[in-house]
Design a protein around this motif. Structure first.
Motif, PDB file in Angstrom:
ATOM      1  N   SER A 174      -7.496  -9.788 -13.513  1.00  0.00           N
ATOM      2  CA  SER A 174      -7.604  -8.515 -13.176  1.00  0.00           C
ATOM      3  C   SER A 174      -8.623  -8.530 -11.580  1.00  0.00           C
TER       4      SER A 174
ATOM      5  N   ARG B  10      -6.593  -6.285  -9.333  1.00  0.00           N
ATOM      6  CA  ARG B  10      -7.443  -4.242  -9.053  1.00  0.00           C
ATOM      7  C   ARG B  10      -7.204  -4.498  -6.894  1.00  0.00           C
ATOM      8  N   HIS B  11      -7.548  -5.330  -6.627  1.00  0.00           N
ATOM      9  CA  HIS B  11      -7.899  -5.781  -5.538  1.00  0.00           C
ATOM     10  C   HIS B  11      -6.651  -5.321  -4.404  1.00  0.00           C
TER      11      HIS B  11
ATOM     12  N   ALA C 145      -4.154  -4.011  -6.353  1.00  0.00           N
ATOM     13  CA  ALA C 145      -3.105  -2.677  -6.565  1.00  0.00           C
ATOM     14  C   ALA C 145      -3.887  -1.754  -5.294  1.00  0.00           C
ATOM     15  N   ARG C 146      -5.316  -1.802  -5.230  1.00  0.00           N
ATOM     16  CA  ARG C 146      -6.380  -0.500  -3.831  1.00  0.00           C
ATOM     17  C   ARG C 146      -6.214  -1.007  -2.633  1.00  0.00           C
ATOM     18  N   ALA C 147      -4.732  -1.909  -2.404  1.00  0.00           N
ATOM     19  CA  ALA C 147      -4.991  -3.365  -0.607  1.00  0.00           C
ATOM     20  C   ALA C 147      -4.015  -1.609   0.087  1.00  0.00           C
ATOM     21  N   ARG C 148      -4.241  -1.559   1.056  1.00  0.00           N
ATOM     22  CA  ARG C 148      -3.540  -0.597   1.754  1.00  0.00           C
ATOM     23  C   ARG C 148      -2.262  -1.214   1.853  1.00  0.00           C
TER      24      ARG C 148
ATOM     25  N   THR D  54      -0.955  -7.005   2.722  1.00  0.00           N
ATOM     26  CA  THR D  54      -1.507  -8.074   1.037  1.00  0.00           C
ATOM     27  C   THR D  54      -0.982  -7.939   0.098  1.00  0.00           C
TER      28      THR D  54
ATOM     29  N   GLY E 122      -8.398  -1.586 -14.957  1.00  0.00           N
ATOM     30  CA  GLY E 122      -8.530  -1.239 -13.865  1.00  0.00           C
ATOM     31  C   GLY E 122      -7.421  -1.760 -13.397  1.00  0.00           C
ATOM     32  N   TYR E 123      -6.133  -1.529 -13.809  1.00  0.00           N
ATOM     33  CA  TYR E 123      -5.086  -1.492 -13.143  1.00  0.00           C
ATOM     34  C   TYR E 123      -3.393  -0.821 -14.160  1.00  0.00           C
TER      35      TYR E 123
ATOM     36  N   ASP F  25       1.410   0.610 -10.987  1.00  0.00           N
ATOM     37  CA  ASP F  25       0.219   0.758  -9.677  1.00  0.00           C
ATOM     38  C   ASP F  25       0.772  -0.472  -8.690  1.00  0.00           C
TER      39      ASP F  25
ATOM     40  N   PRO G  24       1.745  -3.329  -3.363  1.00  0.00           N
ATOM     41  CA  PRO G  24       0.571  -2.788  -4.297  1.00  0.00           C
ATOM     42  C   PRO G  24       1.724  -1.630  -3.468  1.00  0.00           C
TER      43      PRO G  24
END
Length: 324
Positions: free
Chosen positions: A76, A80-81, A83-86, A91, A111-112, A117, A258
């Protein structure tokens, strides 16, 4: 061992990926390195697949693709990294069945969202597994008959609760109407060691991990959870042949980006991954690693995740497993 395997990969894959006109379609990928986030520590099958992905995309699309290991929390942390990347195509995630079909059920707050996501680019391959047993068991029928006669006296090993070694056994036991004793281990090697020694009766194991033991007669293959027999072990029947209709299981790897990544980038990634994992040299190399190429487009991959989540949730609930 890892060093040798990586060198073997580089030799086998050299020149395997043609560089078609995909490179000429616009500015992406640019000069910066594109990170393919790996949700496990270095080594093992995830590195083999990660290198196929990064080298294949680099040879097919140009640019620089590098592996970025972010292990932990049942994959996870990596999810999460990403999913939240630009969402610019710089990425990507090497997704797994754990990331999208197991961890979201095993953790109360991963967290996702496994479906919403991410831009699900493509499935790339599957891991080959089979049910192996101590040689005292001659067939699947014999093992299940003993389990029916003596509930919870027949044991199966796994590398942990809720894993891809555990859930197929829950599914098989439910279909067969038997109760078997679950013996979880801290990792696959000790689980296989005890099955070989006869301290446990059987387990679902990765073909790559147990093939030499099969050939030496230290374990016996009772069934493969695939639609057809596998060329590496043609003597092992499928569960479908044994009367378990549509019983198919297998780990898988995929590539995600993402949510919001531009569609032209996703399209080029999908095309390139299909080329990489359809290459005959890649297919030949993967067979030596217990992997099977299985390119699957975005819509089909998303549908697979949506189909597997309720299936796995039901199996976990049947076993009394609660999210941590």
């Amino acid at each position: 061992m890892i060093r040798t395997r990586r060198r073997t990969f580089m030799l086998a894959a050299a020149g395997a990926f043609p560089a078609p006109a995909l490179r000429a379609q616009g500015a992406w990928p640019g000069g910066a390195s594109i990170a393919v986030v790996i949700p496990y520590s270095p080594g093992g099958a995830s590195d083999v697949v990660g290198r196929l992905v990064t080298q294949g995309l680099q040879e097919t699309l140009g640019g620089s693709f590098v592996m970025d290991h972010k292990p932990g929390a049942s994959t996870s942390i990596a999810a999460r990294h990403v999913a939240r990347a630009r969402p610019d195509g710089m990425t990507l995630l090497l997704g797994t069945i754990a990331t999208f079909s197991l961890t979201p059920l095993a953790l109360r707050n991963p967290g996702y969202d496994p479906v919403a996501d991410f831009a699900h680019v493509s499935q790339v391959c599957e891991t080959l597994s089979l049910l192996v047993a101590h040689p005292r068991w001659n067939s699947l029928e014999e093992l299940l008959a003993a389990a029916r006669a003596r509930p919870e006296a027949i044991s199966y090993a796994t590398w942990g609760v809720g894993t891809t070694a555990h859930l197929p056994m829950l599914d098989l036991a439910a279909r067969a109407g038997v109760n078997m004793l679950h013996v979880p281990y801290n990792g696959a090697p000790p689980a296989l060691t005890d099955t070989i020694a006869g301290r446990t009766d059987c387990m679902f194991a990765l073909l790559a991990a147990c093939k030499t033991h099969l050939e030496a007669g230290r374990v016996k293959g009772l069934g493969v959870p695939t639609a057809s027999r596998q060329s590496q072990i043609p003597e092992v029947p499928t569960f479908i042949e044994k009367g378990f209709a549509d019983f198919t299981w297998g780990g898988w790897y995929s590539v995600q980006a993402p949510l919001g990544t531009p569609q032209p980038i996703l399209d080029r990634l999908g095309q390139a991954l299909t080329e990489v994992f359809s290459n005959p040299r890649t297919i030949e190399f993967m067979a030596t690693q217990g992997l099977a190429p299985a390119p699957m487009g975005s819509a089909a991959l998303r549908a697979r995740i949506e189909r597997e989540l309720p299936l796995h949730r039901g199996l976990m609930q049947r076993a009394g497993l609660e999210p941590a």
